[in-house]
Design an enzyme around this catalytic site. Structure first.
Site, PDB file in Angstrom:
ATOM      1  N   LYS A 211       0.823  -1.213   0.000  1.00 29.17           N
ATOM      2  CA  LYS A 211       0.000   0.000   0.000  1.00 29.17           C
ATOM      3  C   LYS A 211       0.863   1.272   0.000  1.00 29.17           C
ATOM      4  O   LYS A 211       2.065   1.207   0.290  1.00 29.17           O
ATOM      5  CB  LYS A 211      -0.924  -0.028   1.219  1.00 29.17           C
ATOM      6  CG  LYS A 211      -1.981  -1.154   1.167  1.00 29.17           C
ATOM      7  CD  LYS A 211      -2.894  -1.112   2.398  1.00 29.17           C
ATOM      8  CE  LYS A 211      -4.013  -2.130   2.310  1.00 29.17           C
ATOM      9  NZ  LYS A 211      -4.895  -2.082   3.514  1.00 29.17           N
TER      10      LYS A 211
ATOM     11  N   TYR B 146     -12.301  -2.732  -3.197  1.00 28.58           N
ATOM     12  CA  TYR B 146     -12.856  -2.644  -1.839  1.00 28.58           C
ATOM     13  C   TYR B 146     -14.389  -2.570  -1.844  1.00 28.58           C
ATOM     14  O   TYR B 146     -14.987  -2.123  -0.866  1.00 28.58           O
ATOM     15  CB  TYR B 146     -12.255  -1.450  -1.101  1.00 28.58           C
ATOM     16  CG  TYR B 146     -10.853  -1.726  -0.590  1.00 28.58           C
ATOM     17  CD1 TYR B 146     -10.604  -2.789   0.283  1.00 28.58           C
ATOM     18  CD2 TYR B 146      -9.772  -0.920  -0.971  1.00 28.58           C
ATOM     19  CE1 TYR B 146      -9.320  -3.049   0.755  1.00 28.58           C
ATOM     20  CE2 TYR B 146      -8.490  -1.178  -0.495  1.00 28.58           C
ATOM     21  CZ  TYR B 146      -8.272  -2.234   0.368  1.00 28.58           C
ATOM     22  OH  TYR B 146      -7.001  -2.498   0.847  1.00 28.58           O
TER      23      TYR B 146
ATOM     24  N   ASN C 281      -2.181   0.562   6.797  1.00 28.64           N
ATOM     25  CA  ASN C 281      -1.610  -0.627   7.442  1.00 28.64           C
ATOM     26  C   ASN C 281      -0.704  -1.434   6.507  1.00 28.64           C
ATOM     27  O   ASN C 281      -0.529  -2.636   6.662  1.00 28.64           O
ATOM     28  CB  ASN C 281      -2.726  -1.489   8.049  1.00 28.64           C
ATOM     29  CG  ASN C 281      -3.746  -1.927   7.007  1.00 28.64           C
ATOM     30  OD1 ASN C 281      -3.563  -1.689   5.811  1.00 28.64           O
ATOM     31  ND2 ASN C 281      -4.799  -2.579   7.444  1.00 28.64           N
TER      32      ASN C 281
ATOM     33  N   HIS D 110      -2.046  -5.413   1.817  1.00 31.21           N
ATOM     34  CA  HIS D 110      -3.303  -6.154   1.660  1.00 31.21           C
ATOM     35  C   HIS D 110      -2.974  -7.601   1.322  1.00 31.21           C
ATOM     36  O   HIS D 110      -2.062  -7.866   0.539  1.00 31.21           O
ATOM     37  CB  HIS D 110      -4.133  -5.572   0.505  1.00 31.21           C
ATOM     38  CG  HIS D 110      -5.258  -6.477   0.070  1.00 31.21           C
ATOM     39  ND1 HIS D 110      -6.484  -6.476   0.693  1.00 31.21           N
ATOM     40  CD2 HIS D 110      -5.320  -7.443  -0.903  1.00 31.21           C
ATOM     41  CE1 HIS D 110      -7.260  -7.402   0.119  1.00 31.21           C
ATOM     42  NE2 HIS D 110      -6.573  -7.997  -0.847  1.00 31.21           N
TER      43      HIS D 110
ATOM     44  N   GLU E  60      -9.908 -10.970  -6.928  1.00 29.48           N
ATOM     45  CA  GLU E  60      -8.986  -9.835  -6.799  1.00 29.48           C
ATOM     46  C   GLU E  60      -7.862  -9.910  -7.840  1.00 29.48           C
ATOM     47  O   GLU E  60      -7.471  -8.884  -8.418  1.00 29.48           O
ATOM     48  CB  GLU E  60      -8.386  -9.808  -5.387  1.00 29.48           C
ATOM     49  CG  GLU E  60      -9.411  -9.467  -4.313  1.00 29.48           C
ATOM     50  CD  GLU E  60      -8.831  -9.496  -2.906  1.00 29.48           C
ATOM     51  OE1 GLU E  60      -9.505  -8.997  -1.993  1.00 29.48           O
ATOM     52  OE2 GLU E  60      -7.712 -10.013  -2.717  1.00 29.48           O
TER      53      GLU E  60
HETATM   54  P1  IDP Z   1      -8.098  -6.577   6.103  1.00 31.54           P
HETATM   55  O1  IDP Z   1      -7.265  -5.740   5.146  1.00 31.54           O
HETATM   56  O2  IDP Z   1      -7.323  -6.966   7.331  1.00 31.54           O
HETATM   57  O3  IDP Z   1      -8.783  -7.735   5.424  1.00 31.54           O
HETATM   58  P2  IDP Z   1     -10.698  -5.244   6.120  1.00 31.54           P
HETATM   59  O4  IDP Z   1     -11.624  -5.235   7.291  1.00 31.54           O
HETATM   60  O5  IDP Z   1     -11.067  -6.108   4.957  1.00 31.54           O
HETATM   61  O6  IDP Z   1      -9.243  -5.598   6.681  1.00 31.54           O
HETATM   62  O7  IDP Z   1     -10.538  -3.743   5.643  1.00 31.54           O
HETATM   63  C1  IDP Z   1      -9.911  -3.443   4.412  1.00 31.54           C
HETATM   64  C2  IDP Z   1      -8.979  -2.272   4.622  1.00 31.54           C
HETATM   65  O8  IDP Z   1      -9.760  -1.143   5.007  1.00 31.54           O
HETATM   66  C3  IDP Z   1      -7.974  -2.429   5.773  1.00 31.54           C
HETATM   67  O9  IDP Z   1      -6.823  -3.156   5.416  1.00 31.54           O
HETATM   68  C4  IDP Z   1      -7.671  -0.998   6.112  1.00 31.54           C
HETATM   69  O10 IDP Z   1      -6.765  -0.403   5.190  1.00 31.54           O
HETATM   70  C5  IDP Z   1      -9.037  -0.341   5.944  1.00 31.54           C
HETATM   71  N1  IDP Z   1      -9.818  -0.307   7.201  1.00 31.54           N
HETATM   72  C6  IDP Z   1     -10.395  -1.358   7.845  1.00 31.54           C
HETATM   73  N2  IDP Z   1     -11.052  -0.981   8.954  1.00 31.54           N
HETATM   74  C7  IDP Z   1     -10.901   0.367   9.013  1.00 31.54           C
HETATM   75  C8  IDP Z   1     -11.354   1.377   9.949  1.00 31.54           C
HETATM   76  O11 IDP Z   1     -12.034   1.096  10.939  1.00 31.54           O
HETATM   77  N3  IDP Z   1     -10.968   2.664   9.669  1.00 31.54           N
HETATM   78  C9  IDP Z   1     -10.218   3.003   8.579  1.00 31.54           C
HETATM   79  N4  IDP Z   1      -9.791   2.102   7.694  1.00 31.54           N
HETATM   80  C10 IDP Z   1     -10.113   0.793   7.897  1.00 31.54           C
END
Ligand code: IDP
Ligand code: MG
Length: 139
Positions: free
Chosen positions: A9, A49, A112, A115, A126
């Protein structure tokens, strides 16, 4: 044999972590079978997404992922999906264990660093978004 889509990312690209992250995943014994650098447009970010389109963080997430170049890769190997999710760690870097990619490098729950597909079915969908058949390699 499974395949998983990994995205390095913007926050990780901007801090020079592309090699470190790729290396950690290669060190799991997984094979890199596709890789490209691209600057995703909003439409691609929205499709990737789409499952989160009703979440409060969706617009911010789409803007973030389309804010800078990323690296998309496909890793292949036994249990690749689970192995990569484990190496990546929890979504929120504050909750992710040390030694995981997010635990070591993630900035916050949105930025974070990486992905990884959450199932083999999701992975196939994907991968199709980011790669054509002739961009996937067998070796
Ligand atoms: P994952 O990447 O661990 O599967 P997901 O719940 O699928 O997590 O969320 C996709 C992406 O959305 C996350 O990797 C992160 O970048 C973002 N994200 C998830 N939850 C939040 C939140 O509560 N606030 C802001 N961004 C979030
Ligand atoms: Mg997810």
């Amino acid at each position: 044999m499974e395949r998983s889509l990994v995205l390095i990312k913007p926050d990780a690209m901007q801090r020079g972590l592309a090699g470190t992250i790729t290396s950690r995943l290669e060190n799991l014994g997984l094979k890199l079978v596709a890789m490209k650098m691209l600057h995703p447009d909003k439409a691609l970010a929205q499709r990737h997404y789409a499952i989160h389109k009703d979440k409060p963080f969706y617009n911010s997430l789409v803007n973030y992922i389309s804010s800078a170049p990323i690296i998309a890769c496909v890793f292949e190997g036994e249990q690749a999906v689970e192995a990569i999710r484990k190496a990546i760690g929890a979504t929120d870097p504050a909750q992710a264990e040390k030694g995981t990619i997010r635990g070591d490098f993630g900035l916050d729950i949105e930025k974070n660093s990486v992905h990884g597909s959450d199932s083999t079915a999701t992975a196939e969908e994907e991968i199709k978004l980011f790669f054509s058949q002739d961009e996937m390699f067998s070796y």
